[in-house]
Design an enzyme around this catalytic site. Structure first.
Site, PDB file in Angstrom:
ATOM      1  CG  HIS A  74      43.094  22.852  31.522  1.00  0.00           C
ATOM      2  ND1 HIS A  74      41.766  22.836  31.179  1.00  0.00           N
ATOM      3  CD2 HIS A  74      43.721  23.566  30.548  1.00  0.00           C
ATOM      4  CE1 HIS A  74      41.600  23.514  30.038  1.00  0.00           C
ATOM      5  NE2 HIS A  74      42.776  23.968  29.647  1.00  0.00           N
ATOM      6  CG  HIS A  76      46.903  25.559  27.047  1.00  0.00           C
ATOM      7  ND1 HIS A  76      46.255  24.988  25.984  1.00  0.00           N
ATOM      8  CD2 HIS A  76      45.948  25.833  27.966  1.00  0.00           C
ATOM      9  CE1 HIS A  76      44.955  24.938  26.236  1.00  0.00           C
ATOM     10  NE2 HIS A  76      44.739  25.448  27.444  1.00  0.00           N
ATOM     11  NE  ARG A  78      50.305  28.948  24.483  1.00  0.00           N
ATOM     12  CZ  ARG A  78      48.985  28.839  24.595  1.00  0.00           C
ATOM     13  NH1 ARG A  78      48.348  27.793  24.084  1.00  0.00           N
ATOM     14  NH2 ARG A  78      48.273  29.769  25.213  1.00  0.00           N
ATOM     15  CG  ASN A 108      45.348  24.483  22.571  1.00  0.00           C
ATOM     16  OD1 ASN A 108      46.120  23.965  23.382  1.00  0.00           O
ATOM     17  ND2 ASN A 108      44.840  25.675  22.763  1.00  0.00           N
ATOM     18  CG  ASP A 165      41.206  23.564  26.670  1.00  0.00           C
ATOM     19  OD1 ASP A 165      40.117  23.932  27.140  1.00  0.00           O
ATOM     20  OD2 ASP A 165      42.274  24.146  26.877  1.00  0.00           O
ATOM     21  CG  HIS A 192      36.856  24.717  26.044  1.00  0.00           C
ATOM     22  ND1 HIS A 192      37.818  25.634  26.390  1.00  0.00           N
ATOM     23  CD2 HIS A 192      35.931  25.404  25.312  1.00  0.00           C
ATOM     24  CE1 HIS A 192      37.490  26.832  25.907  1.00  0.00           C
ATOM     25  NE2 HIS A 192      36.349  26.709  25.239  1.00  0.00           N
ATOM     26  CG  HIS A 245      38.057  25.958  31.601  1.00  0.00           C
ATOM     27  ND1 HIS A 245      36.858  25.859  30.937  1.00  0.00           N
ATOM     28  CD2 HIS A 245      39.016  25.828  30.660  1.00  0.00           C
ATOM     29  CE1 HIS A 245      37.099  25.670  29.650  1.00  0.00           C
ATOM     30  NE2 HIS A 245      38.401  25.647  29.460  1.00  0.00           N
ATOM     31  CG  ASP A 318      42.929  27.084  30.908  1.00  0.00           C
ATOM     32  OD1 ASP A 318      43.769  26.660  30.074  1.00  0.00           O
ATOM     33  OD2 ASP A 318      41.816  27.502  30.586  1.00  0.00           O
ATOM     34  CG  HIS A 322      48.691  34.186  25.039  1.00  0.00           C
ATOM     35  ND1 HIS A 322      48.636  33.580  23.808  1.00  0.00           N
ATOM     36  CD2 HIS A 322      47.582  33.789  25.699  1.00  0.00           C
ATOM     37  CE1 HIS A 322      47.540  32.857  23.726  1.00  0.00           C
ATOM     38  NE2 HIS A 322      46.883  32.954  24.866  1.00  0.00           N
TER      39      HIS A 322
END
Ligand SMILES: [Zn+2]
Ligand SMILES: [Zn+2]
Lengths: 438, 308
Positions: A74, A76, A78, A108, A165, A192, A245, A318, A322
């Site tokens: 899991h 991300h 980007r 996502n 998710d 999720h 999660h 996860d 950011h």
């Protein structure tokens, strides 16, 4: 500290000497050498002598543990869309720093990974750097929760699983149809679990700390209700589901019951949920703003127990990069998420091995063999004849985790300032040196 | 170097320190009764009044307090659009940090953000209300108002009525009143209470009639139907029936009991028009105006504390 040339296609010859091999499948460990020739594991045995090939890179692993490369199910990345936070290459580097050689990336992105060309794009980018990225495609188009994605075509183009998710599918009927249809392709659903009616406006766990800190709460019910729903939908549809999660005690209990009932279900938790409880919110550090929220101590204990007794099959990061800009805000305004590729092993080791007395073999299974089996991908085992994906770790070292050490483009780790045990010494990915900590 | 004296909450203040502050407030209240309402205590000091959230009353109260102490006060307009909220706020703080100043008073709509600012500026910060978290100067002025009306705080029965969930005043007051040995009952319906109420260590009632005849202090909170983020309370009619202070309830209160409210009162919601109309004539019982005037003295005491 250095990273291998990711773009080079040439495989390497590596001899790892005197390490202690961890075999998560047999749940055993033993001292042996590993010989990698032209990227392939040729031999695993004591005192390997090798005259045949020159230019063999020798790694002295005396006192170190040699594990199958870790698998993070899991993440991300980007890319496409938010490459200033992370991209596939920077994510792969961060992963190598964490001993991770394969990862599944969530859909996502911008645009959302809901079409075949985007699945192929991710796979192409991963091939360029010879790293193992497995794209997860969206269950619903644009993650809107309104129409199903082309599940059949996406399976054919190589989507490893399906997930909405970040949101969760609110419409129960749509989720049910997704499962019934997904079952035809033996698709895996990574879920999720969040009921928006319980979480909208919420930013931290609903509990004592949300009450005294004046922060809007997200009740455990937000997760528990959806876990219960999806267990029922899976039982009826027969679809394979994986709850990601898991953060709450009751969800662990529900999944335990569902497994006993023969439901086709697995689950993971993320490091934060086994490491922290919501008392850490008192300094309003926005790196602790994640979703699902960091829960109470009784939830944390249930997560640890679930890992111990096998209810929880895997630990994932996860990893949610950011920019500082998105975190240097009030708790209410800051984005949800924290990076985690580089702390997946260390955080798990620190809590589970040193505090909870889980065996190293067990911990390694949770971050390699088990997620590989759930995703039905290569990895999680060291065996002759297979391509070398190996993590060599030191479990003795102990350091205060610092922001400066983070390789990822984004620095929003919840573990900054924590004492963490363990260190990744070498990561070998697809038969090449990916990372060396010397 | 001494640690700077931020006043983010009253958690760090012990019972004795609070008692001292009350006594000091007395001497500042004396000054406010004089013809020349000004002392040179903070002459030469520059204080910044930084309000990210609109509030005339608290802003003016702080301004008066600073001026009565002869400090220079700069009101800083910090309204920002929600679009660039986080960034412009950081910019504002950096701008102010680079200006000469000795203390910053801040109000912000989001819980805990002032704690973050406090870590990033060198001068003391006074919290003038942050989100749903804390409002320490309000709590101290409320305590002072009670202290002036009763011989002892210990064992005084106080009911705090209304929207506990969304109220920073309630959070700060519950903690402070409890610390000072008062017997606190919270009166609220389930949806206006945090789910984990046990953490507050108070008694609990669902309806005002359970407590009205037995309490020394009735503390009414503002109820803003339109500002509820999650609108679960059914109606004003329902609120009036179970939680409002009307004339019949007012008349059933104990002889020496008092009524308080942080203001501004929503007439006809928390307190009925009839009761509000006797506010002027019955200042012995309804302390809402006294709270406002005490606010200046209390803020003088706190500013003086933070800068001395
Ligand atoms: Zn998620
Ligand atoms: Zn995620």
């Amino acid at each position: 500290m250095n990273f291998g040339n990711l773009k080079s296609k040439s495989k390497e010859n590596i001899l790892i000497r005197n390490g202690c091999i961890i075999n998560p499948k047999a749940q055993e460990k033993y001292k042996a050498d590993i010989l990698v020739l032209d990227g392939i594991i040729k031999e695993i045995k004591k005192n390997i002598t090798c005259e045949s090939a020159d230019n063999i890179q020798e790694i002295n692993a005396e006192g170190l543990y040699v594990c199958p490369g870790f698998v993070d199910m899991h993440v991300h990345l980007r890319e496409p869309g938010n490459e200033e936070e992370e991209d596939i290459e920077s994510g792969a580097k961060s992963a190598l720093r964490g001993g991770i050689t394969s990862m599944a990336c969530m859909p996502n992105t911008l645009p959302v990974i809901d079409s075949c060309y985007l699945v192929e794009y991710i796979k192409m980018k991963a091939r360029e750097i010879d790293y193992n990225v497995y794209p997860v495609a969206a269950i619903t188009k644009s993650l809107k929760g309104e129409e199903l994605s082309e599940i059949g075509l996406l399976v054919n183009s190589g989507a490893v699983a399906f997930s909405d998710d970040g949101k969760g599918v609110q419409n129960s009927r749509l989720m049910y149809e997704a499962m019934r249809y997904g079952k035809q392709f033996d698709a895996l659903f990574i879920l999720h679990e969040e009921d928006d009616n319980f979480s909208n406006g919420g930013i931290v766990n609903e509990g004592y700390y949300s009450a005294i800190l004046g922060l809007e709460g997200i009740s455990n019910l937000s997760e528990d209700l959806m876990v219960q729903r999806d267990i029922m939908l899976s039982k009826i549809s027969g679809a394979r589901i994986h709850i990601t999660h898991v953060s709450s005690a009751r969800s662990v209990e529900l999944i335990y019951g569902a497994k006993a009932d023969g439901v086709n279900i697995t689950c993971d938790t993320a490091c934060e949920y086994l490491f922290f409880n919501d008392s850490i919110l008192t300094n309003y550090d926005t790196n602790f703003k994640i979703k699902p929220p960091i829960r109470s101590e009784s939830d944390r204990l249930a997560i640890v127990e679930g890992l111990r007794n096998g209810t929880i099959d895997a630990i994932a990061s996860d990893h949610a990069p950011h920019l500082l800009l998105e975190k240097n805000k009030s708790f209410k305004e800051a984005s949800f998420g924290s990076v985690g590729l580089e702390t997946l092993f260390k955080a798990s080791l620190t809590k589970l091995f040193y505090e909870e007395n889980l065996s190293l073999e067990k911990i390694v299974a949770l971050i390699s063999l088990n997620p590989a089996k759930i995703l039905n991908i290569e990895g999680g085992e060291l065996k002759t004849g297979s391509i070398a994906n190996i993590s060599v770790v030191d479990i003795e070292s102990e350091n205060i985790y610092s922001k400066d050490s983070i390789i990822s483009k984004s620095k929003n780790s919840s573990f900054i300032g924590q004492k963490l045990n363990g260190e990744i010494m070498y990561t070998i990915v697809n038969g090449k040196s990916g990372f060396s900590n010397s | 170097m001494n640690k700077k004296k931020d006043i983010l909450s009253l958690d760090e203040f012990g019972v004795e320190q609070i008692s001292e502050l009350l006594v000091q407030t007395d001497s500042f209240a004396e000054i406010l009764k004089r013809d020349v309402k000004k002392v040179p205590a903070l002459r030469g000091k520059t204080i910044i009044n930084l309000f990210f959230e609109y509030s005339t009353r608290t802003k003016v109260s702080f301004e008066l307090a600073a001026k009565r102490l002869s400090a220079d006060l700069i009101n800083f307009n910090a309204s920002s659009s929600s679009l660039n909220k986080g960034e412009s706020e950081i910019d504002t703080i950096q701008t102010i940090n680079s200006m000469k100043n000795d203390l910053i008073i801040i109000r912000h709509g989001d819980s805990g953000y002032i704690n973050y600012f406090a870590k990033n500026v060198a001068v003391p910060i006074v919290n003038a209300g942050d989100g749903k978290h804390e409002h320490p100067t309000q709590a101290l002025l409320d305590l002072y108002t009670i202290y002036k009306n009763f011989e002892s705080l210990t064992g005084l029965k106080i009911a705090i009525v209304g929207d506990i969930l969304n109220s920073r005043v309630a959070r700060s007051n519950i903690k402070l009143f409890g610390k000072m040995g008062m017997d606190v009952t919270v009166v609220a319906p389930s949806m206006l209470m945090p789910e984990n109420f046990a953490g507050f260590n108070t008694k609990f009632a669902n309806n005002i009639d359970e407590v009205i005849g037995d309490i020394d202090v009735l503390y009414m909170l503002r109820m803003q139907f339109e500002r509820q983020e999650r609108k679960y309370y059914p109606s004003l009619k329902e609120y009036n029936r179970f939680l409002s202070l009307n004339l019949a309830r007012f008349n059933s209160m104990k002889k020496n009991s008092i009524v308080m409210h942080p203001g501004p009162v929503n007439r006809g919601i928390e307190i009925s028009g009839e009761v509000m109309d006797i506010k002027i004539s019955n200042t012995d019982k309804i302390k809402i105006n006294t709270q406002v005037s005490n606010g200046v003295a209390v803020r003088m005491a706190l500013l003086y504390y933070a800068l001395s």
